[in-house]
Design a protein around this motif. Structure first.
Motif, PDB file in Angstrom:
ATOM      1  N   GLN A 225     -55.237   2.024 -36.280  1.00 62.65           N
ATOM      2  CA  GLN A 225     -55.138   1.763 -37.707  1.00 62.65           C
ATOM      3  C   GLN A 225     -55.086   0.271 -38.025  1.00 62.65           C
ATOM      4  O   GLN A 225     -55.439  -0.143 -39.121  1.00 62.65           O
ATOM      5  N   ARG A 226     -54.646  -0.525 -37.059  1.00 60.84           N
ATOM      6  CA  ARG A 226     -54.422  -1.948 -37.317  1.00 60.84           C
ATOM      7  C   ARG A 226     -55.464  -2.849 -36.687  1.00 60.84           C
ATOM      8  O   ARG A 226     -55.655  -3.982 -37.127  1.00 60.84           O
ATOM      9  N   SER A 227     -56.148  -2.391 -35.653  1.00 57.93           N
ATOM     10  CA  SER A 227     -57.044  -3.260 -34.908  1.00 57.93           C
ATOM     11  C   SER A 227     -58.480  -3.163 -35.412  1.00 57.93           C
ATOM     12  O   SER A 227     -58.886  -2.152 -35.987  1.00 57.93           O
ATOM     13  N   ARG A 228     -59.222  -4.219 -35.192  1.00 62.78           N
ATOM     14  CA  ARG A 228     -60.658  -4.224 -35.445  1.00 62.78           C
ATOM     15  C   ARG A 228     -61.336  -4.891 -34.269  1.00 62.78           C
ATOM     16  O   ARG A 228     -60.828  -5.880 -33.717  1.00 62.78           O
ATOM     17  N   ARG A 229     -62.450  -4.364 -33.856  1.00 61.84           N
ATOM     18  CA  ARG A 229     -63.158  -4.884 -32.683  1.00 61.84           C
ATOM     19  C   ARG A 229     -64.289  -5.800 -33.128  1.00 61.84           C
ATOM     20  O   ARG A 229     -65.055  -5.493 -34.042  1.00 61.84           O
ATOM     21  N   ILE A 230     -64.367  -6.953 -32.473  1.00 61.06           N
ATOM     22  CA  ILE A 230     -65.446  -7.906 -32.731  1.00 61.06           C
ATOM     23  C   ILE A 230     -66.051  -8.314 -31.392  1.00 61.06           C
ATOM     24  O   ILE A 230     -65.518  -8.003 -30.328  1.00 61.06           O
ATOM     25  N   ARG A 231     -67.160  -9.028 -31.462  1.00 58.42           N
ATOM     26  CA  ARG A 231     -67.748  -9.629 -30.262  1.00 58.42           C
ATOM     27  C   ARG A 231     -67.840 -11.132 -30.481  1.00 58.42           C
ATOM     28  O   ARG A 231     -68.181 -11.590 -31.583  1.00 58.42           O
ATOM     29  N   ALA A 232     -67.540 -11.885 -29.447  1.00 62.31           N
ATOM     30  CA  ALA A 232     -67.533 -13.345 -29.570  1.00 62.31           C
ATOM     31  C   ALA A 232     -68.065 -13.979 -28.295  1.00 62.31           C
ATOM     32  O   ALA A 232     -67.920 -13.430 -27.196  1.00 62.31           O
ATOM     33  N   ALA A 233     -68.680 -15.150 -28.463  1.00 57.15           N
ATOM     34  CA  ALA A 233     -69.178 -15.928 -27.317  1.00 57.15           C
ATOM     35  C   ALA A 233     -68.028 -16.735 -26.748  1.00 57.15           C
ATOM     36  O   ALA A 233     -67.758 -17.850 -27.183  1.00 57.15           O
ATOM     37  N   VAL A 234     -67.320 -16.173 -25.776  1.00 53.35           N
ATOM     38  CA  VAL A 234     -66.134 -16.825 -25.246  1.00 53.35           C
ATOM     39  C   VAL A 234     -66.457 -17.891 -24.207  1.00 53.35           C
ATOM     40  O   VAL A 234     -65.605 -18.692 -23.835  1.00 53.35           O
ATOM     41  N   MET A 235     -67.688 -17.901 -23.715  1.00 54.43           N
ATOM     42  CA  MET A 235     -68.154 -18.984 -22.855  1.00 54.43           C
ATOM     43  C   MET A 235     -69.673 -18.991 -22.899  1.00 54.43           C
ATOM     44  O   MET A 235     -70.296 -18.023 -23.347  1.00 54.43           O
ATOM     45  N   PRO A 236     -70.318 -20.082 -22.478  1.00 53.83           N
ATOM     46  CA  PRO A 236     -71.776 -20.138 -22.535  1.00 53.83           C
ATOM     47  C   PRO A 236     -72.415 -18.966 -21.796  1.00 53.83           C
ATOM     48  O   PRO A 236     -72.019 -18.616 -20.691  1.00 53.83           O
ATOM     49  N   GLY A 237     -73.378 -18.346 -22.435  1.00 54.97           N
ATOM     50  CA  GLY A 237     -74.121 -17.276 -21.797  1.00 54.97           C
ATOM     51  C   GLY A 237     -73.404 -15.954 -21.712  1.00 54.97           C
ATOM     52  O   GLY A 237     -73.817 -15.083 -20.935  1.00 54.97           O
TER      53      GLY A 237
END
Length: 343
Positions: free
Chosen positions: A253-265
């Protein structure tokens, strides 16, 4: 070494920048010594063109400064500081502190976010041209070293008036309750799971539990990219952002999922449990156990029940706007009356 007697530019070149494990694991080509040596040479040429009368270069175990000067015929005296021998970011920190003592007018820092942070630790309000030569380059800019050198030389010599061509960057202050120590970061402070520093660089987003970011811009790569996906904050905006990561399966109910570039490539799935914008000086407390990472590198282990108080502040380095400096210098050097076309 004597105190600077004329307009002087300092150059900090970190031999370790752009060579950490994140580049190896992501398949990104490490930044070679040859690239840094070439950048130093071009920055020296530009500094004298901009009006500097002297250039100082940080010393290091890889002898980047000495190798850059080989075969170069600069327009003025260039000196390489004696290396401290740490072969860590502390070399950049001590070089910046020495530049401050010597009255250097502007500094060029070749490296990523970690190198810029080291320079700010040595000289908090340093007049700085941050030149991106690292793995994560949120704080520094991709600039040609020749023009970066010119801008630093122009600020040091007064050809570009510092008050008109610099902007004070944000800085994150960290206070460690257990030791009474203090530290700083320029981009982000994160709490990651674990109990040791190890390879220092962080590349697994799953280990991150909280982020405090002063800069969270959508085009960024690194841990600040996680914050940028849900609560972006620009480098010239007041305040920062606090993000707490969670587990979607436990907190649906509280979380949302995202995608992120946490390092090159590399992109990673990240579950966000909480985020809020922060005012300047608004404190955030990060509790152990865990490891504090500053600008993407593990720095301090927090034991269970130990705390770090973190706040985004406005009094960081004086970042030189290279484009504004070049334009101001050209106006002063080449004043002319515009030609108006007939008709």
């Amino acid at each position: 070494m004597r105190e600077a007697t004329g307009p002087t530019v300092g150059i900090v070149a970190n031999p370790l920048a752009g060579k950490d494990v994140r580049r190896l694991t992501s398949g990104v080509t490490p930044v070679s010594d040859a690239v840094k040596i070439g950048a130093i040479r071009r920055a020296v040429v530009g500094a004298f063109e901009g009006g500097a009368e002297r250039v100082l270069i940080s010393g290091d175990r890889s002898r980047l400064g000495d190798r850059a000067l080989a075969g170069l015929d600069p327009s003025g005296p260039v000196e390489v500081l004696e290396p401290h021998g740490w072969h860590t970011g502390r070399d950049s920190q001590l070089a910046a502190a020495r530049f401050c003592e010597l009255g250097v007018g502007a500094v060029i820092a070749l490296g990523g976010d970690g190198t810029q942070r080291d320079v700010a630790k040595g000289w908090r309000n340093v007049p700085l041209v941050p030149l991106a030569v690292g793995t994560n380059n949120v704080f520094p800019s991709q600039l040609e070293a020749t023009v970066a050198g010119f801008a630093a030389g122009a600020v040091a010599s007064g050809l570009g008036v510092a008050a008109e061509v610099t902007a004070q960057a944000k800085i994150i202050d960290i206070t460690l309750e257990s030791s009474g120590g203090a530290d700083v970061a320029l981009v982000d402070v994160c709490l990651v799971r674990g109990s040791f520093v190890g390879a220092r660089a962080v590349w697994e987003s799953a280990s991150v539990s909280e982020i405090v970011a002063a800069i969270a811009e959508p085009p960024s790569v690194g841990l600040s990219a996680i914050a940028a996906a849900v609560a972006p904050v620009g480098r010239h905006e007041a305040g920062g952002v606090h993000v707490r990561l969670g587990c979607a399966s436990k907190n649906a109910q509280r979380s949302r999922r995202i995608r992120a570039a946490v390092m090159p490539g590399s992109y990673s799935d990240v579950d966000i449990e909480h985020c809020e914008r922060l005012r300047f000086e608004q404190p955030v407390t990060l509790w152990g156990p865990g490891v504090l990472t500053l600008d993407g590198e593990r720095e301090t282990v927090l034991g269970r029940g130990e705390r770090a108080d973190v706040a985004v502040n406005s009094n960081g380095p004086q970042v030189i706007d290279v484009g504004a400096v070049v334009a101001a210098a050209q106006r002063r050097r080449y004043p002319f009356v515009p030609v108006v076309a007939d008709g």
